[in-house]
Motif scaffolding. Structure first.
Motif, PDB file in Angstrom:
ATOM      1  N   PRO A 133       4.454  65.813  26.041  1.00 32.12           N
ATOM      2  CA  PRO A 133       3.532  65.174  25.090  1.00 32.12           C
ATOM      3  C   PRO A 133       4.227  64.175  24.170  1.00 32.12           C
ATOM      4  N   TRP A 138       1.666  61.742  22.567  1.00 33.23           N
ATOM      5  CA  TRP A 138       0.464  62.559  22.331  1.00 33.23           C
ATOM      6  C   TRP A 138       0.789  63.665  21.341  1.00 33.23           C
ATOM      7  N   THR A 337      -4.236  60.659  25.124  1.00 34.44           N
ATOM      8  CA  THR A 337      -4.092  59.890  23.884  1.00 34.44           C
ATOM      9  C   THR A 337      -5.237  58.897  23.702  1.00 34.44           C
ATOM     10  N   GLU A 408      -1.822  56.980  19.138  1.00 36.56           N
ATOM     11  CA  GLU A 408      -0.549  57.644  19.373  1.00 36.56           C
ATOM     12  C   GLU A 408       0.443  57.279  18.282  1.00 36.56           C
TER      13      GLU A 408
END
Length: 412
Positions: A133, A138, A337, A408
């Motif tokens: 991530p 994210w 995202t 993001e």
């Protein structure tokens, strides 16, 4: 305080204790796997066995791991006999610079090596859940991150990769670390990890040249130097045992292509290798066009372009299967995202988590059937890469027009 900053504020003693605890848990897990599983049967981790026999034969006996003699050893240990011409030949096919990761396991007895390998793969999935991530920027809420961890552990192809002991799990982590290293300007880490991904070239054969071209254009010479130095060292490392190993590996790979039935998903869908190649070229040209066109928004377009490269690799890589698809969670997380609400992301994860298992249970032959693996490849392998490429395709022009929300954060 973020998770990264919380770790960075630990005292040296706390960090030592944290590392000691992690090592203790790793050792305990290895012991538990050994006593409950790998010590009870000769070959428990199927895809681990081939490289273990090949590497051990080379390191212990000076044998050519690609030779017919070593192949016969693998076959007899697996089947109790030589493979018939109409069967999978069960040979060692990995590029020999795999030894930089695998040699320590080949020096151990098989039951111990299998238990240790299981623990390494389990730890690798945990690292992937932490790094992936962040690699794509994210930042989900805590509850969704916890649910995503369960989703990753229970996802169909990840469970099968663990059961088989697939090195694709470790390579997926290396790709995630490369991605994260590039976005956070950890150039040496990124170069070393990218070089290591070449031990399973089906997963990185598009990423490597694309990132080297990008790195050269952007003048990230530390990244380029780290990759070249690491890759050259890895290629040279096996030469004392087998000086012509690259030639032997190419021969083995050609033989492997002749007795495996796993066409790339795009070939299965189009029915033609030429048409699949043409589609792949168009997808790569499309990716390159938008990657080049939006230089002022590098974080977003960089993640999108790498996502496309990973997905196209999964669509056209020769002899690839569903057990190589942990890496596809990187582009999936990038798509997350762009989604507006955590609830939608949770629904997507639930559908994928349950849906793939339902397909197996309702549409595929039983697991103990010889046809099960073939139909896994035909039915399940294309689902995620096709879905991802269809989701990623419209993002290129949307990014070019600046019509997506930038939700993001830059990882630092």
């Amino acid at each position: 305080m973020t998770r990264a900053s919380a770790i960075s504020t630990l005292s040296p003693l706390q960090r030592v204790l944290l590392v000691a605890l992690a090592l203790a848990l790793f050792a305990l897990n290895t012991w538990a796997v050994y006593t409950s599983l790998t010590s009870r049967g000769p070959i428990i981790v199927f895809d681990f066995h081939h490289p273990w026999v090949g590497m051990r034969a080379m390191l212990h006996d000076g044998a050519n791991p690609y030779s017919q003699e070593v192949s016969l050893t693998i076959q007899k240990q697996l089947l109790g006999r030589a493979s018939r011409p109409d069967e999978h030949q069960e040979t060692f096919v990995y590029p020999l610079h795999l030894m930089i990761l695998f040699a320590p396991f080949a020096l151990l007895p098989l039951p111990v090596a299998q238990a240790l390998w299981f623990s390494v793969l389990e730890a690798s999935i945990i690292v992937f859940i932490i790094i992936a991530p962040r690699a794509v920027g994210w930042r989900p809420p805590t509850w969704l991150l916890a649910f995503t961890a369960l989703f990753t552990l229970g996802l169909y192809f990840n469970v099968w990769a663990m059961i088989l002991g697939q090195i694709s799990i470790l390579v997926a982590v290396l790709i995630a670390l490369t991605w994260w290293g590039l976005r956070t300007e950890r150039w040496i880490l990124a170069g070393i990890c990218l070089a290591l991904t070449t031990v399973k070239p089906q997963m990185s054969f598009l990423l490597v040249p694309a990132l080297l071209i990008w790195g050269s254009y952007r003048r990230h010479w530390s990244f380029i130097t780290a990759f070249v130095a690491s890759f050259v060292f890895m290629i040279l490392l096996p030469l004392p045992w087998l000086p012509n190993w690259p030639i032997e590996w190419v021969k083995a790979a050609n033989r492997y292509a002749g007795y495996t039935a796993f066409d790339p998903p795009l070939v299965m869908l189009t029915g033609s290798a030429w048409l699949a190649g043409a589609v792949a070229v168009l997808l790569l040209a499309y990716t390159g066009f938008y990657w080049w066109r939006i230089p002022e928004r590098q974080d977003i377009i960089f993640n999108w372009a790498l996502s496309m490269l990973v997905v196209v690799s999964a669509l056209i890589a020769p002899r690839t299967t569903h057990v190589n698809q942990l890496v596809l969670l990187l582009p999936l997380f990038f798509i997350f995202t762009r989604l507006p609400a955590p609830g939608i992301i949770a629904v997507v994860e639930i559908v994928l988590l349950i849906g793939l298992w339902l397909i197996d249970l309702t549409l595929l032959p039983p697991t103990d059937s010889p046809q099960h693996m073939i139909w896994q490849h035909r039915v399940i392998s294309p689902i995620l890469p096709v879905g991802l490429v269809l989701a990623l395709l419209p993002l290129g022009p949307l990014l070019a027009r600046g019509r997506t929300n930038v939700c993001e954060e830059r990882v630092s």
